[in-house]
Design an enzyme around this catalytic site. Structure first.
Site, PDB file in Angstrom:
ATOM      1  N   LYS A  14      -1.131   0.656 -25.249  1.00 20.83           N
ATOM      2  CA  LYS A  14      -1.482   0.627 -26.675  1.00 20.83           C
ATOM      3  C   LYS A  14      -0.187   0.578 -27.487  1.00 20.83           C
ATOM      4  O   LYS A  14       0.554  -0.369 -27.332  1.00 20.83           O
ATOM      5  CB  LYS A  14      -2.403   1.793 -26.997  1.00 20.83           C
ATOM      6  CG  LYS A  14      -3.747   1.667 -26.231  1.00 20.83           C
ATOM      7  CD  LYS A  14      -4.735   2.789 -26.500  1.00 20.83           C
ATOM      8  CE  LYS A  14      -5.990   2.581 -25.653  1.00 20.83           C
ATOM      9  NZ  LYS A  14      -6.943   3.711 -25.767  1.00 20.83           N
ATOM     10  N   ASP A  61      -4.649  14.165 -25.626  1.00 22.20           N
ATOM     11  CA  ASP A  61      -4.890  12.780 -25.225  1.00 22.20           C
ATOM     12  C   ASP A  61      -4.129  11.876 -26.188  1.00 22.20           C
ATOM     13  O   ASP A  61      -4.578  11.591 -27.291  1.00 22.20           O
ATOM     14  CB  ASP A  61      -6.391  12.480 -25.248  1.00 22.20           C
ATOM     15  CG  ASP A  61      -6.708  11.068 -24.778  1.00 22.20           C
ATOM     16  OD1 ASP A  61      -5.779  10.236 -24.717  1.00 22.20           O
ATOM     17  OD2 ASP A  61      -7.886  10.793 -24.489  1.00 22.20           O
ATOM     18  N   ARG A 116      -1.169  -2.531 -18.819  1.00 21.89           N
ATOM     19  CA  ARG A 116      -2.427  -1.784 -18.891  1.00 21.89           C
ATOM     20  C   ARG A 116      -2.410  -0.658 -17.869  1.00 21.89           C
ATOM     21  O   ARG A 116      -2.297  -0.909 -16.668  1.00 21.89           O
ATOM     22  CB  ARG A 116      -3.560  -2.765 -18.583  1.00 21.89           C
ATOM     23  CG  ARG A 116      -4.953  -2.297 -18.823  1.00 21.89           C
ATOM     24  CD  ARG A 116      -5.846  -3.496 -19.079  1.00 21.89           C
ATOM     25  NE  ARG A 116      -5.432  -4.106 -20.336  1.00 21.89           N
ATOM     26  CZ  ARG A 116      -5.784  -3.649 -21.534  1.00 21.89           C
ATOM     27  NH1 ARG A 116      -6.615  -2.632 -21.656  1.00 21.89           N
ATOM     28  NH2 ARG A 116      -5.334  -4.231 -22.630  1.00 21.89           N
ATOM     29  N   THR A 128      -1.970   6.309 -22.480  1.00 22.31           N
ATOM     30  CA  THR A 128      -2.046   4.956 -21.933  1.00 22.31           C
ATOM     31  C   THR A 128      -0.698   4.301 -22.198  1.00 22.31           C
ATOM     32  O   THR A 128       0.012   4.665 -23.136  1.00 22.31           O
ATOM     33  CB  THR A 128      -3.142   4.083 -22.589  1.00 22.31           C
ATOM     34  OG1 THR A 128      -2.789   3.856 -23.960  1.00 22.31           O
ATOM     35  CG2 THR A 128      -4.510   4.737 -22.508  1.00 22.31           C
ATOM     36  N   TYR A 138       0.855  -1.196   0.000  1.00 11.41           N
ATOM     37  CA  TYR A 138       0.000   0.000   0.000  1.00 11.41           C
ATOM     38  C   TYR A 138       0.883   1.235   0.000  1.00 11.41           C
ATOM     39  O   TYR A 138       1.776   1.360   0.828  1.00 11.41           O
ATOM     40  CB  TYR A 138      -0.910   0.016   1.232  1.00 11.41           C
ATOM     41  CG  TYR A 138      -2.351   0.091   0.799  1.00 11.41           C
ATOM     42  CD1 TYR A 138      -2.835   1.236   0.160  1.00 11.41           C
ATOM     43  CD2 TYR A 138      -3.202  -0.997   0.938  1.00 11.41           C
ATOM     44  CE1 TYR A 138      -4.132   1.284  -0.295  1.00 11.41           C
ATOM     45  CE2 TYR A 138      -4.499  -0.943   0.483  1.00 11.41           C
ATOM     46  CZ  TYR A 138      -4.958   0.198  -0.132  1.00 11.41           C
ATOM     47  OH  TYR A 138      -6.238   0.245  -0.601  1.00 11.41           O
ATOM     48  N   GLU A 153      -0.336   4.822  -0.692  1.00  5.77           N
ATOM     49  CA  GLU A 153      -1.087   6.059  -0.962  1.00  5.77           C
ATOM     50  C   GLU A 153      -0.164   7.254  -0.781  1.00  5.77           C
ATOM     51  O   GLU A 153       0.607   7.320   0.174  1.00  5.77           O
ATOM     52  CB  GLU A 153      -2.266   6.183   0.004  1.00  5.77           C
ATOM     53  CG  GLU A 153      -3.430   5.280  -0.378  1.00  5.77           C
ATOM     54  CD  GLU A 153      -4.584   5.383   0.603  1.00  5.77           C
ATOM     55  OE1 GLU A 153      -4.345   5.794   1.750  1.00  5.77           O
ATOM     56  OE2 GLU A 153      -5.712   5.050   0.208  1.00  5.77           O
TER      57      GLU A 153
HETATM   58  C1  LIG Z   1      -7.989   4.144 -25.031  1.00  8.71           C
HETATM   59  C2  LIG Z   1      -8.265   5.574 -24.860  1.00  8.71           C
HETATM   60  C3  LIG Z   1      -8.510   6.123 -23.587  1.00  8.71           C
HETATM   61  C4  LIG Z   1      -8.790   5.311 -22.348  1.00  8.71           C
HETATM   62  O1  LIG Z   1      -7.965   4.313 -22.020  1.00  8.71           O
HETATM   63  P1  LIG Z   1      -8.420   3.187 -20.976  1.00  8.71           P
HETATM   64  O2  LIG Z   1      -7.107   2.680 -20.493  1.00  8.71           O
HETATM   65  O3  LIG Z   1      -9.223   2.198 -21.750  1.00  8.71           O
HETATM   66  O4  LIG Z   1      -9.210   3.824 -19.894  1.00  8.71           O
HETATM   67  C5  LIG Z   1      -8.650   7.499 -23.488  1.00  8.71           C
HETATM   68  N1  LIG Z   1      -8.565   8.288 -24.563  1.00  8.71           N
HETATM   69  C6  LIG Z   1      -8.350   7.791 -25.793  1.00  8.71           C
HETATM   70  C7  LIG Z   1      -8.271   8.732 -26.940  1.00  8.71           C
HETATM   71  C8  LIG Z   1      -8.209   6.421 -25.982  1.00  8.71           C
HETATM   72  O5  LIG Z   1      -8.043   5.938 -27.204  1.00  8.71           O
END
Ligand SMILES: *Cc1c(COP(=O)(O)O)cnc(C)c1O
Length: 439
Positions: free
Chosen positions: A240, A211, A246, A237, A58, A60
């Site tokens: 991807k 993003d 993840r 993220t 933990y 936090e």
């Molecule tokens: C995949 C994605 C997210 C969110 O990712 P998660 O890990 O699934 O919550 C946010 N913004 C865009 C543009 C994405 O393609």
């Protein structure tokens, strides 16, 4: 030898039911084509970090400011991940705690906005993400989202359209006076240049969030322009194109660090997942290597080859092509009767895994759709090249054309299995094996 889905096969055997399911999923990932644009095959080192004892702790708070004792080592893990994220992207500050991309976006909004503030983001049905103000997302209940879209499609092969309409972004910025503009998409096959977004944001005194969830690996590998240092905040993220565990991360200027950190914890999340943070540290280091630069370039080349192959089969590409790791196809000119839903299902049965997707101005619902989204990031990791991409495009067209003929579908399934067998994503993961050589 049996295929395994974990470097810890011997211990997982203590739970035969879960072990069996993990093994089945390893088989599925290795014997069918993984073309979902948001997926990848992470390295054995990432798998091992995520499977480590760090999950027990933990922690936090943040390094040096934890609420619980015993965090000396965890502090070093998180510092290492933060340092590597900053070095990889050239950022002043990194928060590596967001459990996912959606959490990273929520935290960024919470850090930058007051409830009710206006946000200008991309239309969901033209490539935006749920967290960019979908009626189904909590984001739309807290903040007021206004959407920009794409230019119309055109028959001119030199200017096929369906690219971000910056005139519209600028006009909406003027009339709506957003506090924040969001750049970035989940189903957009082109480069997103951060510069025009910055100019528009500056012209109305708005903040800019980029993003980077999808192309994070392409930016890290130098294949796409970086929004870091241009946007005020960059969310991403790690699972991807970046090919890590993840999870999510946020990059920002030093003066926004405190607001971002407080928004993630205690604003939105509880204890961080430090085993995943360790996996993020591993993937950030992997992404700094020359091999990863070559990977990012190969993803773009492969996706282009996939797009060319599909176009040669008479399948229309949204925006006329691709510059990144994904293609968006409009099935209507290929077969007016064929929905995205049916295409996804028949391809799935032939071992080709991808997702249906709305296309700009889709006449069908988001559940049915007229399009498909395909990506090359995962199979590029497995070692496939442009030749295999051309073969995949031909297999997809064959499968869709003969979707009522079981025999033809069986033949496609056999060819898919043959192709996958030549490019195993985890040749080192077999029951009883100990090596981690990557093939
Ligand atoms: C995949 C994605 C997210 C969110 O990712 P998660 O890990 O699934 O919550 C946010 N913004 C865009 C543009 C994405 O393609």
């Amino acid at each position: 030898m049996r295929r395994s889905g974990t470097p810890f096969d011997a211990w997982l055997a203590d739970d035969p039911e879960v072990a069996d399911l993990v093994g089945q999923e390893a088989d599925r990932q290795s014997t069918t084509l993984q073309l979902i644009a948001s997926e990848n095959f992470t390295s054995p080192a990432v798998l091992a970090a995520v499977g480590s004892v760090l999950t027990n702790k933990y922690s936090e708070g943040y390094p040096g400011r934890r609420y619980y004792g015993g965090n000396r080592v965890i502090d070093e893990v998180e510092e290492l991940a933060r340092r590597r994220a900053c070095a990889l992207f050239g950022a002043e500050h990194a928060n590596v705690q967001p459990h996912a991309g959606a959490n990273a976006n929520l935290a960024a909004y919470q850090a930058l906005l007051q409830p009710g503030d206006t946000v200008l983001a991309m239309r969901l049905d033209q490539g935006g993400h749920l967290t960019h103000g979908s009626p189904a997302s909590i984001t739309s209940h807290i903040w007021r989202f206004v959407a920009y879209g794409l230019t119309p499609a055109s028959d001119d092969p030199e200017a096929p359209g369906e690219v971000i309409d910056f005139d519209q972004v600028a006009a909406l910025a003027k009339t709506e006076r957003p506090k924040l503009i969001v750049a970035g998409a989940t189903a957009y096959p082109r480069v997103i240049d951060p510069e025009p977004f910055r100019e528009i944001a500056d012209s109305v005194g708005a903040l800019l969030m980029f993003d980077l969830a999808h192309p994070a690996g392409l930016v890290a590998g130098g294949a796409h322009p970086s929004p870091v240092g241009i946007a005020d905040v960059v969310t991403l993220t790690t699972h991807k194109t970046l090919r890590g565990p993840r999870g999510g991360a946020i990059l920002c200027r030093a003066d926004l660090a405190k607001a971002i950190d407080s928004a993630v914890f205690p604003g939105l999340q509880g204890g961080p997942l430090e085993h995943v943070v360790a996996g993020k540290a591993v993937c950030f280091a992997e992404a700094m290597t020359p091999a990863f630069r070559a990977y990012a370039a190969a993803v773009v080349d492969n996706t282009r080859a996939l797009a060319a192959g599909l176009a040669a089969e008479g399948i229309r590409l949204v925006s006329g092509g691709t510059d990144n790791h994904l293609v968006l196809v409009d099935l209507r000119p290929f077969d007016a009767e064929l929905t995205g839903k049916e295409a996804q299902e028949v391809l799935d049965r032939s071992g080709i895994t991808l997702n249906r997707n709305t296309i700009p101005d889709d006449p069908r619902s988001a559940f049915v759709t007229s399009g498909l989204r395909l990506g090359a990031a995962a199979e590029t990791t497995a070692g496939m090249g442009p030749g295999e991409m051309a073969r995949i495009a031909a297999l997809i067209a064959r499968c869709l054309r003969s979707r009522a003929e079981e025999e033809a579908l069986g033949a496609v399934r056999r060819e898919v299995a043959e192709l996958c067998a030549a490019f195993p994503p985890y040749p080192m993961l077999v029951s009883g094996a100990t090596g981690t050589e990557r093939g």
